[in-house]
Structures are given as C-alpha cells and as structure tokens.
Design a protein around this motif. Structure first.
Motif, PDB file in Angstrom:
ATOM      1  N   VAL A  92       0.869  -1.176   0.000  1.00  0.00           N
ATOM      2  CA  VAL A  92       0.000   0.000   0.000  1.00  0.00           C
ATOM      3  C   VAL A  92       0.904   1.223   0.000  1.00  0.00           C
ATOM      4  CG1 VAL A  92      -1.724   1.326   1.265  1.00  0.00           C
ATOM      5  CG2 VAL A  92      -1.869  -1.185   1.189  1.00  0.00           C
ATOM      6  N   TYR A  93       0.720   2.071  -0.984  1.00  0.00           N
ATOM      7  CA  TYR A  93       1.540   3.273  -1.134  1.00  0.00           C
ATOM      8  C   TYR A  93       0.754   4.486  -0.636  1.00  0.00           C
ATOM      9  CZ  TYR A  93       5.020   0.770  -3.845  1.00  0.00           C
ATOM     10  OH  TYR A  93       6.015  -0.099  -4.240  1.00  0.00           O
ATOM     11  N   SER A  94       1.403   5.258   0.234  1.00  0.00           N
ATOM     12  CA  SER A  94       0.769   6.445   0.801  1.00  0.00           C
ATOM     13  C   SER A  94       1.628   7.668   0.547  1.00  0.00           C
ATOM     14  CB  SER A  94       0.586   6.286   2.305  1.00  0.00           C
ATOM     15  OG  SER A  94      -0.233   5.176   2.616  1.00  0.00           O
ATOM     16  N   CYS A  95       0.962   8.778   0.259  1.00  0.00           N
ATOM     17  CA  CYS A  95       1.716  10.017   0.165  1.00  0.00           C
ATOM     18  C   CYS A  95       1.555  10.790   1.469  1.00  0.00           C
ATOM     19  CB  CYS A  95       1.287  10.870  -1.017  1.00  0.00           C
ATOM     20  SG  CYS A  95      -0.353  11.581  -0.905  1.00  0.00           S
ATOM     21  N   ALA A  96       2.491  11.677   1.721  1.00  0.00           N
ATOM     22  CA  ALA A  96       2.509  12.435   2.957  1.00  0.00           C
ATOM     23  C   ALA A  96       3.096  13.816   2.713  1.00  0.00           C
ATOM     24  CB  ALA A  96       3.323  11.696   4.022  1.00  0.00           C
ATOM     25  N   ALA A  97       2.706  14.758   3.555  1.00  0.00           N
ATOM     26  CA  ALA A  97       3.176  16.136   3.432  1.00  0.00           C
ATOM     27  C   ALA A  97       3.806  16.585   4.735  1.00  0.00           C
ATOM     28  CB  ALA A  97       2.018  17.060   3.066  1.00  0.00           C
ATOM     29  N   ALA A  98       4.882  17.339   4.614  1.00  0.00           N
ATOM     30  CA  ALA A  98       5.598  17.797   5.799  1.00  0.00           C
ATOM     31  C   ALA A  98       6.036  19.241   5.622  1.00  0.00           C
ATOM     32  CB  ALA A  98       6.816  16.921   6.055  1.00  0.00           C
ATOM     33  N   ARG A  99       5.978  19.998   6.710  1.00  0.00           N
ATOM     34  CA  ARG A  99       6.519  21.361   6.658  1.00  0.00           C
ATOM     35  C   ARG A  99       8.037  21.299   6.606  1.00  0.00           C
ATOM     36  NH1 ARG A  99       2.212  21.428  10.117  1.00  0.00           N
ATOM     37  NH2 ARG A  99       0.507  22.843   9.589  1.00  0.00           N
ATOM     38  N   ILE A 100       8.586  20.426   7.431  1.00  0.00           N
ATOM     39  CA  ILE A 100      10.025  20.172   7.408  1.00  0.00           C
ATOM     40  C   ILE A 100      10.173  18.668   7.423  1.00  0.00           C
ATOM     41  CG2 ILE A 100      12.220  20.461   8.586  1.00  0.00           C
ATOM     42  CD1 ILE A 100      11.071  22.942   9.922  1.00  0.00           C
ATOM     43  N   GLU A 107       8.408  12.784  10.621  1.00  0.00           N
ATOM     44  CA  GLU A 107       8.608  14.150  10.132  1.00  0.00           C
ATOM     45  C   GLU A 107       7.406  14.658   9.339  1.00  0.00           C
ATOM     46  OE1 GLU A 107      12.196  13.121   8.027  1.00  0.00           O
ATOM     47  OE2 GLU A 107      13.408  14.269   9.439  1.00  0.00           O
ATOM     48  N   TYR A 108       6.485  13.776   9.000  1.00  0.00           N
ATOM     49  CA  TYR A 108       5.374  14.139   8.132  1.00  0.00           C
ATOM     50  C   TYR A 108       4.105  14.421   8.937  1.00  0.00           C
ATOM     51  CZ  TYR A 108       8.264  13.176   4.150  1.00  0.00           C
ATOM     52  OH  TYR A 108       9.277  13.234   3.212  1.00  0.00           O
ATOM     53  N   ASP A 109       3.418  15.488   8.523  1.00  0.00           N
ATOM     54  CA  ASP A 109       2.262  15.972   9.277  1.00  0.00           C
ATOM     55  C   ASP A 109       0.926  15.442   8.767  1.00  0.00           C
ATOM     56  OD1 ASP A 109       4.234  18.758   8.869  1.00  0.00           O
ATOM     57  OD2 ASP A 109       3.853  17.958  10.880  1.00  0.00           O
ATOM     58  N   TYR A 110       0.836  15.201   7.477  1.00  0.00           N
ATOM     59  CA  TYR A 110      -0.429  14.798   6.869  1.00  0.00           C
ATOM     60  C   TYR A 110      -0.204  13.570   5.988  1.00  0.00           C
ATOM     61  CZ  TYR A 110      -1.469  19.582   8.222  1.00  0.00           C
ATOM     62  OH  TYR A 110      -1.614  20.746   8.944  1.00  0.00           O
ATOM     63  N   TRP A 111      -1.224  12.693   5.987  1.00  0.00           N
ATOM     64  CA  TRP A 111      -1.129  11.429   5.263  1.00  0.00           C
ATOM     65  C   TRP A 111      -2.388  11.178   4.457  1.00  0.00           C
ATOM     66  CZ3 TRP A 111       3.109   8.134   5.391  1.00  0.00           C
ATOM     67  CH2 TRP A 111       4.114   8.479   6.294  1.00  0.00           C
ATOM     68  N   GLY A 112      -2.205  10.532   3.290  1.00  0.00           N
ATOM     69  CA  GLY A 112      -3.335  10.042   2.535  1.00  0.00           C
ATOM     70  C   GLY A 112      -3.752   8.668   3.024  1.00  0.00           C
ATOM     71  N   GLN A 113      -4.796   8.143   2.422  1.00  0.00           N
ATOM     72  CA  GLN A 113      -5.343   6.857   2.875  1.00  0.00           C
ATOM     73  C   GLN A 113      -4.627   5.662   2.254  1.00  0.00           C
ATOM     74  OE1 GLN A 113      -6.582   8.545   0.402  1.00  0.00           O
ATOM     75  NE2 GLN A 113      -6.978   7.005  -1.172  1.00  0.00           N
ATOM     76  N   GLY A 114      -3.882   5.915   1.195  1.00  0.00           N
ATOM     77  CA  GLY A 114      -3.111   4.863   0.560  1.00  0.00           C
ATOM     78  C   GLY A 114      -3.798   4.263  -0.652  1.00  0.00           C
TER      79      GLY A 114
END
Length: 121
Positions: A92-100, A107-114
């Motif tokens: 399962v591949y998930s993307c994520a977003a991080a400010r730093i 280190e990542y703040d937000y995640w998708g469901q995959g």
C-alpha cells in the motif's frame, strides 16, 4: 490543514509500470515537502521517495533508478512514476506532506489513505 488523496494503484505484471498521483487540498502546497511511503503485508511502513520545495529529490536504495517522484505545484499534485516493477514492490503506497520533512515517518504531518499496488510475477 492538508488533505491528501492517492490514485493510480492497481495490478501489474513484473517489469511493468504504474504512475501514482496524490492530490492535495489546502493552502501552500508548494511549501510542503512531499513524500511517498509504502507498507507491505506484515512489514513496517518504509520510505520510498521525497521531493522538496526546490525540486530536489531523494530515493530509497531499493527504488533508485526505477521510480521517479515529481510535483506539479499548479495542480497541487505529486506523482510517483514506477517502472520495472518487481513483486517485492507490492504494498500500500501512501503520500505524505511535511513542513520540514525528510525520510522518516515522524517528520510528516499529513497522510493520505493509501493505494494498493500489486505486482505479479
């Protein structure tokens, strides 16, 4: 707040290709570090690739030369082009977003469901 939605997963034969997309909602997409992670059955989630605001990229050794991460800031979207897929890429591949961010999950703040990627031999 950032919401992430992945798409593009599926079933592919070994040696084939897939392109995953991750659409982001919210402000300031271009300011975030975007990453892709994956989790195979019975295994820990692992880092795959990351792209910084500058466009710099970094890859796990296991995918280097086969996967390419890119971003389209005007579309609030990050992509993962996966070529020469192997059965061991099944996850399962998930993307994520991080400010730093970097290569660590924490280190990542937000995640998708995959999205599921299955590579048959």
């Amino acid at each position: 707040q950032v919401q992430l939605v992945e798409s593009g997963g599926g079933l592919v034969q070994a040696g084939g290709s897939l392109r995953l997309s991750c659409a982001a909602s919210g402000r300031s997409f271009s300011s975030y570090v975007m990453g892709w992670f994956r989790q195979a059955p019975g295994k820990e989630r692992e880092f795959v690739a990351a792209i910084w605001r500058s466009g710099s990229t970094y890859y796990a050794e296991s995918v280097k030369g086969r996967f390419t991460i890119s971003r389209a800031n005007a579309k609030n979207t990050v992509y993962l082009q996966m070529n020469s897929l192997k059965p061991e890429d099944t996850a399962v591949y998930s993307c994520a977003a991080a400010r730093i961010g970097g290569t660590r999950e924490a280190e990542y703040d937000y995640w998708g469901q995959g999205t599921q990627v299955t590579v048959s031999s």
